[in-house]
Design a protein around this motif. Structure first.
Motif, PDB file in Angstrom:
ATOM      1  N   THR A 127      31.754 -10.549 -20.664  1.00  0.00           N
ATOM      2  CA  THR A 127      30.955 -10.236 -19.475  1.00  0.00           C
ATOM      3  C   THR A 127      31.467  -8.985 -18.785  1.00  0.00           C
ATOM      4  N   MET A 128      32.774  -8.861 -18.653  1.00  0.00           N
ATOM      5  CA  MET A 128      33.355  -7.706 -17.984  1.00  0.00           C
ATOM      6  C   MET A 128      33.178  -6.434 -18.812  1.00  0.00           C
ATOM      7  N   ILE A 129      33.208  -6.550 -20.136  1.00  0.00           N
ATOM      8  CA  ILE A 129      32.945  -5.387 -20.993  1.00  0.00           C
ATOM      9  C   ILE A 129      31.505  -4.923 -20.812  1.00  0.00           C
ATOM     10  N   ALA A 130      30.577  -5.867 -20.759  1.00  0.00           N
ATOM     11  CA  ALA A 130      29.169  -5.520 -20.556  1.00  0.00           C
ATOM     12  C   ALA A 130      28.965  -4.871 -19.189  1.00  0.00           C
ATOM     13  N   PHE A 131      29.615  -5.417 -18.149  1.00  0.00           N
ATOM     14  CA  PHE A 131      29.515  -4.837 -16.817  1.00  0.00           C
ATOM     15  C   PHE A 131      30.048  -3.411 -16.804  1.00  0.00           C
ATOM     16  N   SER A 136      28.895   2.263 -16.322  1.00  0.00           N
ATOM     17  CA  SER A 136      29.223   3.630 -16.726  1.00  0.00           C
ATOM     18  C   SER A 136      27.980   4.358 -17.240  1.00  0.00           C
ATOM     19  N   SER A 137      27.079   3.641 -17.912  1.00  0.00           N
ATOM     20  CA  SER A 137      25.829   4.256 -18.368  1.00  0.00           C
ATOM     21  C   SER A 137      24.988   4.706 -17.187  1.00  0.00           C
ATOM     22  N   PHE A 138      24.986   3.900 -16.145  1.00  0.00           N
ATOM     23  CA  PHE A 138      24.267   4.279 -14.929  1.00  0.00           C
ATOM     24  C   PHE A 138      24.877   5.537 -14.317  1.00  0.00           C
ATOM     25  N   ILE A 139      26.219   5.622 -14.316  1.00  0.00           N
ATOM     26  CA  ILE A 139      26.890   6.793 -13.756  1.00  0.00           C
ATOM     27  C   ILE A 139      26.615   8.029 -14.608  1.00  0.00           C
ATOM     28  N   VAL A 140      26.602   7.871 -15.940  1.00  0.00           N
ATOM     29  CA  VAL A 140      26.271   9.000 -16.818  1.00  0.00           C
ATOM     30  C   VAL A 140      24.885   9.527 -16.488  1.00  0.00           C
ATOM     31  N   GLU A 141      23.947   8.614 -16.283  1.00  0.00           N
ATOM     32  CA  GLU A 141      22.564   9.011 -15.998  1.00  0.00           C
ATOM     33  C   GLU A 141      22.425   9.676 -14.643  1.00  0.00           C
ATOM     34  N   ARG A 142      23.085   9.135 -13.634  1.00  0.00           N
ATOM     35  CA  ARG A 142      22.881   9.612 -12.267  1.00  0.00           C
ATOM     36  C   ARG A 142      23.830  10.728 -11.854  1.00  0.00           C
ATOM     37  N   VAL A 143      25.084  10.683 -12.337  1.00  0.00           N
ATOM     38  CA  VAL A 143      26.088  11.609 -11.840  1.00  0.00           C
ATOM     39  C   VAL A 143      26.435  12.670 -12.883  1.00  0.00           C
ATOM     40  N   LEU A 156      37.013  -0.313 -18.290  1.00  0.00           N
ATOM     41  CA  LEU A 156      37.504  -1.186 -19.360  1.00  0.00           C
ATOM     42  C   LEU A 156      38.985  -1.504 -19.168  1.00  0.00           C
ATOM     43  N   PHE A 157      39.750  -0.506 -18.766  1.00  0.00           N
ATOM     44  CA  PHE A 157      41.170  -0.724 -18.501  1.00  0.00           C
ATOM     45  C   PHE A 157      41.351  -1.711 -17.346  1.00  0.00           C
ATOM     46  N   ILE A 158      40.561  -1.533 -16.273  1.00  0.00           N
ATOM     47  CA  ILE A 158      40.622  -2.441 -15.131  1.00  0.00           C
ATOM     48  C   ILE A 158      40.206  -3.851 -15.537  1.00  0.00           C
ATOM     49  N   ALA A 159      39.214  -3.946 -16.430  1.00  0.00           N
ATOM     50  CA  ALA A 159      38.756  -5.264 -16.886  1.00  0.00           C
ATOM     51  C   ALA A 159      39.884  -6.024 -17.575  1.00  0.00           C
ATOM     52  N   ARG A 173      40.080 -13.933  -7.953  1.00  0.00           N
ATOM     53  CA  ARG A 173      39.402 -13.057  -6.993  1.00  0.00           C
ATOM     54  C   ARG A 173      38.994 -11.725  -7.611  1.00  0.00           C
ATOM     55  N   LEU A 174      39.881 -11.122  -8.405  1.00  0.00           N
ATOM     56  CA  LEU A 174      39.557  -9.825  -9.007  1.00  0.00           C
ATOM     57  C   LEU A 174      38.342  -9.935  -9.923  1.00  0.00           C
ATOM     58  N   TYR A 175      38.269 -11.011 -10.682  1.00  0.00           N
ATOM     59  CA  TYR A 175      37.123 -11.204 -11.571  1.00  0.00           C
ATOM     60  C   TYR A 175      35.832 -11.361 -10.770  1.00  0.00           C
ATOM     61  N   MET A 176      35.883 -12.092  -9.682  1.00  0.00           N
ATOM     62  CA  MET A 176      34.705 -12.273  -8.848  1.00  0.00           C
ATOM     63  C   MET A 176      34.252 -10.948  -8.242  1.00  0.00           C
ATOM     64  N   MET A 177      35.209 -10.138  -7.805  1.00  0.00           N
ATOM     65  CA  MET A 177      34.868  -8.826  -7.252  1.00  0.00           C
ATOM     66  C   MET A 177      34.301  -7.909  -8.324  1.00  0.00           C
ATOM     67  N   PHE A 178      34.862  -7.998  -9.524  1.00  0.00           N
ATOM     68  CA  PHE A 178      34.401  -7.154 -10.617  1.00  0.00           C
ATOM     69  C   PHE A 178      32.929  -7.424 -10.925  1.00  0.00           C
TER      70      PHE A 178
END
Length: 269
Positions: A127-131, A136-143, A156-159, A173-178
């Motif tokens: 789930t975290m890999i998909a997130f 990041s795909s959204f950021i590539v598109e927008r930024v 991915l490193f943070i995940a 908590r970190l997983y919930m925030m992620f």
């Protein structure tokens, strides 16, 4: 040329403020919220029925659509001529997103066969890999492509760090925030950064469907009671979640690059 440089500096400034704000929110939440440890209650779901010898049958088999959507999306993404993907950085992000969705089918099914603390990692990690990939795909598109790819590796490193923290400190908590980051950041960035493609409203719809799935998971037992013990809220969460990659796939199929405005050509010239 000067206009393009100015635009790049403005984008970097907005991006820096967004990430700085996100980091401050994370620090604040970690300071003001109590530690949330694993509990046996986290693994008790409303529907624990067994059919044909399969434990927690509906919670297990409702993961199968993830495999179908993930494999099809990954193949179509790698094929290169079905989805409207114009940048190599987008290919990396979307391919990893669909791979994460396919892996979620196996990880979640494995966990639901015997829900406990030792198996939950195989449910959370895909789930975290998909997130990480879809954000990041959204950021590539927008930024921009470079910023988006940097975010992909950073997320991915943070995940993986989040999973290690969860297992070591017994704190989720970190997983919930992620999980909440894309739901908050994507709608917010939608109004800050202009889209490069058409059909960008699918991003907002996907975020809304994801939030709906979280409500279904929260109301697991109540939904199970309301439909006379036919299907639980957690099983409906699985079916609702799979709509997210389906909607994003429809977006990739139908979107096209937006043409620059006439005023933009004049400024560039």
């Amino acid at each position: 040329m000067a206009w393009m440089v100015t635009q790049q500096l403005a984008i970097r400034g907005k991006t820096g403020r967004i990430w700085g704000g996100a980091f401050l929110c994370w620090v604040l939440l970690m300071l003001v919220t109590p530690k949330i440890s694993h509990s046996p209650n986290h693994h008790h779901y409303a529907d624990m029925r067994n059919f044909l010898g399969v434990p927690n049958t509906l919670n297990v088999i409702t993961n199968f659509p993830f495999l179908v959507v993930g494999v099809l999306g990954f193949v179509l993404c790698i094929q290169g001529d079905f989805f409207n993907i114009s940048l190599p950085g987008e290919v990396w992000g979307w391919a990893l997103f669909y791979a994460g969705i396919a892996a979620l089918a196996f990880g979640s099914a494995y966990y639901h066969l015997k829900p406990d603390d030792s198996r939950v990692t195989w449910d959370t990690l895909p789930t975290m890999i998909a997130f990480s990939s879809v954000f990041s795909s959204f950021i590539v598109e927008r930024v921009g492509e470079k910023i988006g790819l940097s975010c992909l590796f950073a997320l991915l490193f943070i995940a993986f760090l989040t999973i290690a923290y969860e297992r070591t400190c017994n704190d989720i908590r970190l997983y919930m925030m992620f999980q909440l980051i894309p739901c908050i950041a994507i709608p917010g960035m939608t109004f800050v950064f202009p889209p490069k493609y058409t059909h960008s409203r699918y991003w907002l719809w996907a975020a809304g469907v994801y939030l709906l799935s979280k409500f279904e998971a929260f109301a697991d037992m109540k939904i199970y009671h309301a439909n006379h013990y036919t299907i639980s809220g957690h099983s409906l969460e699985h079916l609702c979640l799979v709509i997210v990659p389906v909607m994003l796939s429809i977006m990739l199929m139908h979107r096209n690059k937006k043409l620059p405005r006439i005023g933009t050509f004049k400024e560039c010239s």
